[in-house]
Design a protein around this motif. Sequence first.
Motif, PDB file in Angstrom:
ATOM      1  N   UNK A   1      -2.658   5.898 -10.701  1.00  0.00           N
ATOM      2  CA  UNK A   1      -3.763   5.269  -9.984  1.00  0.00           C
ATOM      3  C   UNK A   1      -3.449   5.253  -8.492  1.00  0.00           C
ATOM      4  N   UNK A   2      -4.289   4.554  -7.719  1.00  0.00           N
ATOM      5  CA  UNK A   2      -4.057   4.476  -6.287  1.00  0.00           C
ATOM      6  C   UNK A   2      -3.171   3.298  -5.909  1.00  0.00           C
ATOM      7  N   UNK A   3      -2.686   2.557  -6.915  1.00  0.00           N
ATOM      8  CA  UNK A   3      -1.711   1.498  -6.695  1.00  0.00           C
ATOM      9  C   UNK A   3      -0.866   1.386  -7.952  1.00  0.00           C
ATOM     10  N   UNK A   4       0.293   0.748  -7.844  1.00  0.00           N
ATOM     11  CA  UNK A   4       1.158   0.596  -9.005  1.00  0.00           C
ATOM     12  C   UNK A   4       0.571  -0.391 -10.010  1.00  0.00           C
ATOM     13  N   UNK A   5       0.857  -0.148 -11.269  1.00  0.00           N
ATOM     14  CA  UNK A   5       0.549  -1.131 -12.317  1.00  0.00           C
ATOM     15  C   UNK A   5       1.772  -2.046 -12.419  1.00  0.00           C
TER      16      UNK A   5
ATOM     17  N   UNK B   1       0.841  -1.198   0.000  1.00  0.00           N
ATOM     18  CA  UNK B   1       0.000   0.000   0.000  1.00  0.00           C
ATOM     19  C   UNK B   1       0.874   1.245   0.000  1.00  0.00           C
ATOM     20  N   UNK B   2       0.574   2.166  -0.890  1.00  0.00           N
ATOM     21  CA  UNK B   2       1.325   3.418  -1.002  1.00  0.00           C
ATOM     22  C   UNK B   2       0.348   4.579  -1.128  1.00  0.00           C
TER      23      UNK B   2
ATOM     24  N   UNK C   1      -1.609 -11.403  -4.502  1.00  0.00           N
ATOM     25  CA  UNK C   1      -0.265 -11.416  -3.928  1.00  0.00           C
ATOM     26  C   UNK C   1      -0.282 -10.973  -2.465  1.00  0.00           C
ATOM     27  N   UNK C   2      -1.105  -9.978  -2.152  1.00  0.00           N
ATOM     28  CA  UNK C   2      -1.155  -9.474  -0.774  1.00  0.00           C
ATOM     29  C   UNK C   2      -1.681 -10.517   0.202  1.00  0.00           C
ATOM     30  N   UNK C   3      -2.462 -11.452  -0.286  1.00  0.00           N
ATOM     31  CA  UNK C   3      -3.004 -12.483   0.599  1.00  0.00           C
ATOM     32  C   UNK C   3      -2.230 -13.794   0.484  1.00  0.00           C
TER      33      UNK C   3
END
Length: 380
Positions: free
Chosen positions: A110-114, A15-16, A354-356
């Motif tokens: 965006x609100x996260x990286x591609x 998260x960024x 991936x986060x999970x």
Amino acid sequence: MNSLAQDYPAILSGSHEAPCLSLYQPTHRQHPDNAQDPIRFRNLVKTMEDSLRQKYPKREIKPLLQPFEALAENRNFWNHTTDGLAVLSASGLFRVYRLNRPVAELVVVADSFHTKPLMRIAQSADRYQILALNRNAFKVYEGNRDALDELLPIEGVPQTAGELTGKDAEGREGAHRAYGPTGDAAWHGTDVKQDAADRDTEQFFRAVDQAVLQHCSQPSGMRLILAALPEHHHQFRAISSNPFLLKEALDFHPDTLSLDALRERAWQLVQPYYLERLAGLVEAFGAAAAKGQGADKLGEIAKAARAGRIATLLIEADRLIPGTIDAASGKIFSGDLDHPEVDDVLDDLGERVLRTGGEVVIVPAERMPTRSGAAAIYRF
């Protein structure tokens, strides 16, 4: 230069603070082709600025773009490009990756990286390493079907026999000498010299095996191909404890071939493993879907990803589905990639998996088992 192996997936899928800026560009290794690369980069930065202007005031945009502008002016960087470039930036984070695979031009705010192009490169399904070995030195190469590069010298690990074993040339020569009973007459019997040379080689090969295992194979998880003269294969395999070492090998030293020819020979050995793995994943999806333990509809996959149910997610390699995913419901809304809040839905699904702790595999379109661009295998 940043290391994709070290950053993926923890940093890139974390998260960024928005906006997260992602820039991809094909680049070139040789002049004059690479002369146009910084010009194309500046054009992509301008596209990024246009996207940012839709949501952010000018005073906030300038510091966001400053690292990109500095990179555009770095002449030394543009003189040492490879086949592709990825630049990711967010508050407190700026990452630049030289890629050994071409990528399509793309800018995403965006609100996260591609990260889908990086997922494809970082996954080990079609990547491999080559250990080029003789009795005096070694090198390690890393590549895939498209490109092969020599890894820079492993930090803290010498590349030559004398340095790695702690014996200089004189010490290794002295080890090849035996003495008579009185100790005052040296003799050089062929067998004695050969035994001593074999001991030196074995000591060097053990040191190489441990260095490559610790610094290359274990961190990357990639298959390792031994490239050496035939007489060195048995001796190295007899002492190697590297579980990533393939039984197939190249029975020549890579210095005798061009880098491109070496890549072609290596890919012939790795391709069957790659195709076998993809076939196994496709079969596993079919079996899971038949039992209600898999899905191909993006909405269902989004809900399962949010719940942490996905063990393996297959994503079509070159497909983009612009849109957003509602965090609560998993519902997908179409959108335009030019908008600063819209990313590729497939990319977002991959990041959530991936986060999970799930696995994401990027699959060529001709081998995808679904038409939706994604296929999920559930944990439960």
